[in-house]
Motif scaffolding. Structure first.
Motif, PDB file in Angstrom:
ATOM      1  N   LEU A  13       0.826  -1.197   0.000  1.00 48.72           N
ATOM      2  CA  LEU A  13       0.000   0.000   0.000  1.00 48.72           C
ATOM      3  C   LEU A  13       0.869   1.259   0.000  1.00 48.72           C
ATOM      4  CD1 LEU A  13      -2.847   1.170   0.102  1.00 48.72           C
ATOM      5  CD2 LEU A  13      -2.747   1.006   2.611  1.00 48.72           C
ATOM      6  N   SER A  14       1.966   1.215   0.713  1.00 46.40           N
ATOM      7  CA  SER A  14       2.877   2.356   0.751  1.00 46.40           C
ATOM      8  C   SER A  14       3.498   2.612  -0.620  1.00 46.40           C
ATOM      9  CB  SER A  14       3.968   2.124   1.791  1.00 46.40           C
ATOM     10  OG  SER A  14       4.911   3.173   1.785  1.00 46.40           O
ATOM     11  N   SER A  15       3.874   1.537  -1.294  1.00 44.94           N
ATOM     12  CA  SER A  15       4.444   1.697  -2.636  1.00 44.94           C
ATOM     13  C   SER A  15       3.419   2.274  -3.606  1.00 44.94           C
ATOM     14  CB  SER A  15       4.947   0.345  -3.139  1.00 44.94           C
ATOM     15  OG  SER A  15       5.464   0.446  -4.444  1.00 44.94           O
ATOM     16  N   SER A  16       2.191   1.790  -3.518  1.00 50.56           N
ATOM     17  CA  SER A  16       1.137   2.322  -4.386  1.00 50.56           C
ATOM     18  C   SER A  16       0.839   3.779  -4.067  1.00 50.56           C
ATOM     19  CB  SER A  16      -0.126   1.476  -4.235  1.00 50.56           C
ATOM     20  OG  SER A  16      -1.193   2.010  -4.984  1.00 50.56           O
ATOM     21  N   SER A  17       0.904   4.122  -2.768  1.00 53.42           N
ATOM     22  CA  SER A  17       0.625   5.513  -2.367  1.00 53.42           C
ATOM     23  C   SER A  17       1.712   6.460  -2.855  1.00 53.42           C
ATOM     24  CB  SER A  17       0.498   5.591  -0.839  1.00 53.42           C
ATOM     25  OG  SER A  17      -0.564   4.784  -0.382  1.00 53.42           O
ATOM     26  N   ARG A  18       2.940   6.012  -2.837  1.00 55.09           N
ATOM     27  CA  ARG A  18       4.021   6.877  -3.336  1.00 55.09           C
ATOM     28  C   ARG A  18       3.851   7.172  -4.824  1.00 55.09           C
ATOM     29  NH1 ARG A  18       7.357   3.690   0.057  1.00 55.09           N
ATOM     30  NH2 ARG A  18       7.949   2.412  -1.764  1.00 55.09           N
ATOM     31  N   ARG A  19       3.481   6.166  -5.585  1.00 57.32           N
ATOM     32  CA  ARG A  19       3.268   6.401  -7.017  1.00 57.32           C
ATOM     33  C   ARG A  19       2.088   7.337  -7.245  1.00 57.32           C
ATOM     34  NH1 ARG A  19       4.313   0.742  -7.207  1.00 57.32           N
ATOM     35  NH2 ARG A  19       2.066   0.364  -7.373  1.00 57.32           N
ATOM     36  N   ALA A  20       1.014   7.147  -6.496  1.00 56.35           N
ATOM     37  CA  ALA A  20      -0.160   8.018  -6.646  1.00 56.35           C
ATOM     38  C   ALA A  20       0.146   9.441  -6.197  1.00 56.35           C
ATOM     39  CB  ALA A  20      -1.332   7.459  -5.844  1.00 56.35           C
ATOM     40  N   ALA A  21       0.939   9.588  -5.166  1.00 57.15           N
ATOM     41  CA  ALA A  21       1.293  10.934  -4.689  1.00 57.15           C
ATOM     42  C   ALA A  21       2.172  11.652  -5.693  1.00 57.15           C
ATOM     43  CB  ALA A  21       2.002  10.819  -3.337  1.00 57.15           C
ATOM     44  N   ALA A  22       3.090  10.940  -6.316  1.00 58.09           N
ATOM     45  CA  ALA A  22       3.946  11.571  -7.330  1.00 58.09           C
ATOM     46  C   ALA A  22       3.136  11.980  -8.549  1.00 58.09           C
ATOM     47  CB  ALA A  22       5.058  10.599  -7.729  1.00 58.09           C
ATOM     48  N   HIS A  23       2.120  11.170  -8.903  1.00 55.58           N
ATOM     49  CA  HIS A  23       1.291  11.499 -10.070  1.00 55.58           C
ATOM     50  C   HIS A  23       0.366  12.673  -9.777  1.00 55.58           C
ATOM     51  CE1 HIS A  23      -2.116  11.097 -12.891  1.00 55.58           C
ATOM     52  NE2 HIS A  23      -1.146  10.721 -13.764  1.00 55.58           N
ATOM     53  N   ALA A  24      -0.187  12.746  -8.537  1.00 52.72           N
ATOM     54  CA  ALA A  24      -1.131  13.813  -8.187  1.00 52.72           C
ATOM     55  C   ALA A  24      -0.455  14.987  -7.522  1.00 52.72           C
ATOM     56  CB  ALA A  24      -2.215  13.253  -7.266  1.00 52.72           C
ATOM     57  N   LYS A  25       0.845  14.900  -7.308  1.00 54.94           N
ATOM     58  CA  LYS A  25       1.623  15.965  -6.671  1.00 54.94           C
ATOM     59  C   LYS A  25       1.051  16.309  -5.299  1.00 54.94           C
ATOM     60  CE  LYS A  25       3.150  18.016 -11.036  1.00 54.94           C
ATOM     61  NZ  LYS A  25       3.227  19.260 -11.856  1.00 54.94           N
ATOM     62  N   LYS A  26       0.814  15.269  -4.511  1.00 54.34           N
ATOM     63  CA  LYS A  26       0.332  15.416  -3.139  1.00 54.34           C
ATOM     64  C   LYS A  26       1.351  14.823  -2.172  1.00 54.34           C
ATOM     65  CE  LYS A  26      -4.641  15.235  -4.119  1.00 54.34           C
ATOM     66  NZ  LYS A  26      -5.907  14.506  -3.783  1.00 54.34           N
ATOM     67  N   SER A  27       1.084  15.053  -0.901  1.00 57.80           N
ATOM     68  CA  SER A  27       1.934  14.473   0.134  1.00 57.80           C
ATOM     69  C   SER A  27       1.723  12.960   0.209  1.00 57.80           C
ATOM     70  CB  SER A  27       1.622  15.109   1.491  1.00 57.80           C
ATOM     71  OG  SER A  27       2.311  14.433   2.515  1.00 57.80           O
TER      72      SER A  27
END
Length: 492
Positions: free
Chosen positions: A447-461
């Motif tokens: 879940l952490s790995s998926s969240s990092r990719r989503a955060a980089a794509h959406a430019k969020k924390s």
């Protein structure tokens, strides 16, 4: 004339009636004395003053002779009453003055009950007195009324082996577990290889992905070990053959494991590290000894067996610390300290029946018997032996044995199938806990790995995205709604 004849007939009839009544009273007198009252230290004479009276010496030991109020009771007292009823004698019971069974001193004098018989202070000795060659040289013994031997009395918590935390691995040896791991890896590799080679598993190797990757093959093999189906399912005949063979192998393996594990759990409380006298000599945690001056002590002294000689040398060097005065002291010391008592096995069986935390080791040596001691050339030796044999043939001795040795503990079979203690399955629960922890940590990592990719794509924390994902998956609506509100609305 008629009156005189009538008077004579009346006198003769009266005399005959009185004579018959006297004979009937004499015949009934022994029956009254068949079971005389056992008064402690007093003469047990009844109505038949003409019967011989024997002085009986004995020793206080449970359950042979015990004091109950002003009387004595126990196995030997009931045996003595039965013998008195069969041989028609009265008796006076006295407890041996020095509290000893009987051993030869340096000057040739004997102590205990044997000494009292030799000094004519007692006619017979009815007690748990072991028949030995040394005693047989100075007194006579009847046929043994109880058979016994020499055993080891132990406390359960001092002898029980510490159960391994990974006790669930005990059914198989290390070699078996190693072979099982090798067979598992080899079978999974064969599944992977055959699935790659067989055209029935995939039609276009260049464009189609094969489901039997090596990881999937490992998962398939593990599912078979747990008797559960796992994907991917084999399509090719060659893969199915390997799968069927592996299923049969795991089925037989699990059956053997369950049977062996059940046997280990059921017999775990009976596996003692001290099974024999050799085991007792080799260990260093327990002191061991016997009754001072007893036949058991002299058995080890006269034995030519090297193990027995080592036991005697140990007891002789530390006699002030390991030799006990009485049987009651020995049992109490076993229960209170790290001490093993060497003594009569039949007495140890009684101790184990009365005290549930005690147990007797399996090995019994030096088969012997308890007999009634009399003076040499005593006219009572042979009649007493015959009476003991009659009681044995009638089953009376077995009845007394079962009566006075009745156990107050749970039966062994019920004890064996009782509730399992946590240490037996502790390793299994630990393995389950480790597996669950690893599973949760792996899920969080994914879940952490998926969240990092989503955060980089959406430019969020990354932390905010991670929190949103957790709230969404755990369906925490309030937290998810609050995190999704626009900043401007939140500031308002």
């Amino acid at each position: 004339m008629d009156k005189g004849l009538h008077f004579t007939i009346c006198v003769v009839t009266t005399v005959l009636l009185l004579r018959d009544s006297s004979q009937a009273g004499e015949e009934k007198a022994p029956e009254v004395l068949a079971a005389p009252k056992l008064a402690f230290g007093t003469d047990s004479r009844g109505a038949g003053e003409g019967l011989p009276t024997l002085t009986v010496t004995t020793i206080l030991e449970d359950p042979y002779v015990m004091v109950r109020g002003a009387e004595l009771e126990g196995y030997c007292m009931e045996l003595l009453a039965a013998l008195a009823g069969m041989l028609r004698f009265q008796y006076r019971v006295r407890v041996v003055a020095d509290g000893q069974y009987g051993a030869a001193a340096a000057g040739g004098n004997w102590s205990g009950m044997i000494g009292e018989i030799l000094r004519r202070e007692a006619d017979i000795a009815v007690a748990p007195l072991t028949v030995t060659s040394a005693r047989e040289e100075v007194v006579s013994f009847t046929t043994p009324f109880l058979q016994t031997g020499i055993g080891i009395l132990l406390r359960k918590d001092t002898t029980s082996q510490d159960m391994s935390f990974f006790h669930f691995l005990s059914p198989f040896s290390k070699e078996t577990w190693t072979a099982l791991l090798f067979a598992y890896l080899l079978t999974c590799f064969c599944l992977f290889l055959v699935a790659r080679l067989s055209p029935c598993e995939w039609n276009e190797p260049k464009n189609e992905e094969n489901h039997f990757t090596f990881l999937n093959s490992l998962w398939f093999g593990a599912g078979a070990l747990a008797l559960q189906g796992a994907t991917p399912r084999p399509q090719a005949l060659s893969v199915r053959v390997i799968a069927v063979v592996w299923w049969l192998f795991t089925l037989a393996l699990l059956a053997a494991y369950i049977a062996n594990f059940t046997a280990l759990l059921s017999s775990g409380s009976e596996q003692l590290p001290i099974q024999t006298f050799e085991d007792l000599v080799k260990q260093r945690n327990l002191e061991f000894g016997t009754l001072e001056g007893s036949s058991t002590f002299y058995y080890f002294k006269n034995s030519k067996n090297p193990i027995h000689q080592m036991i005697y040398e140990y007891m002789e060097k530390r006699r002030e610390h390991v030799l006990v005065k009485t049987y009651q002291e020995a049992v109490q010391r076993v229960m209170d300290s790290n001490y093993a008592f060497i003594g009569e096995s039949i007495s140890q069986d009684l101790a184990a029946a009365r005290h549930c935390n005690l147990i007797r080791a399996p090995e019994v040596i030096g088969a012997r018997g308890f007999g009634i001691a009399t003076a040499q050339a005593s006219p009572w030796t042979k009649p007493l032996s015959i009476a003991v044999l009659k009681l044995r043939e009638a089953g009376d001795l077995d009845y007394l044995r079962n009566k006075w040795w009745e156990s107050s503990c749970l039966r062994q079979s019920r004890d064996r199938w009782g509730p399992l203690e946590p240490p037996a399955l502790g390793g299994l629960f630990l393995t389950l806990g480790i597996g669950l922890t690893l599973g949760i940590l792996t899920a969080l990592a994914e879940l952490s790995s998926s969240s990092r990719r989503a955060a980089a794509h959406a430019k969020k924390s990354c932390c905010s995205v991670f929190t949103e994902e957790i709230c969404t998956r755990l369906r925490i609506k309030g937290a998810a709604r609050q995190s999704q509100e626009p900043p401007g609305k939140a500031n308002a």
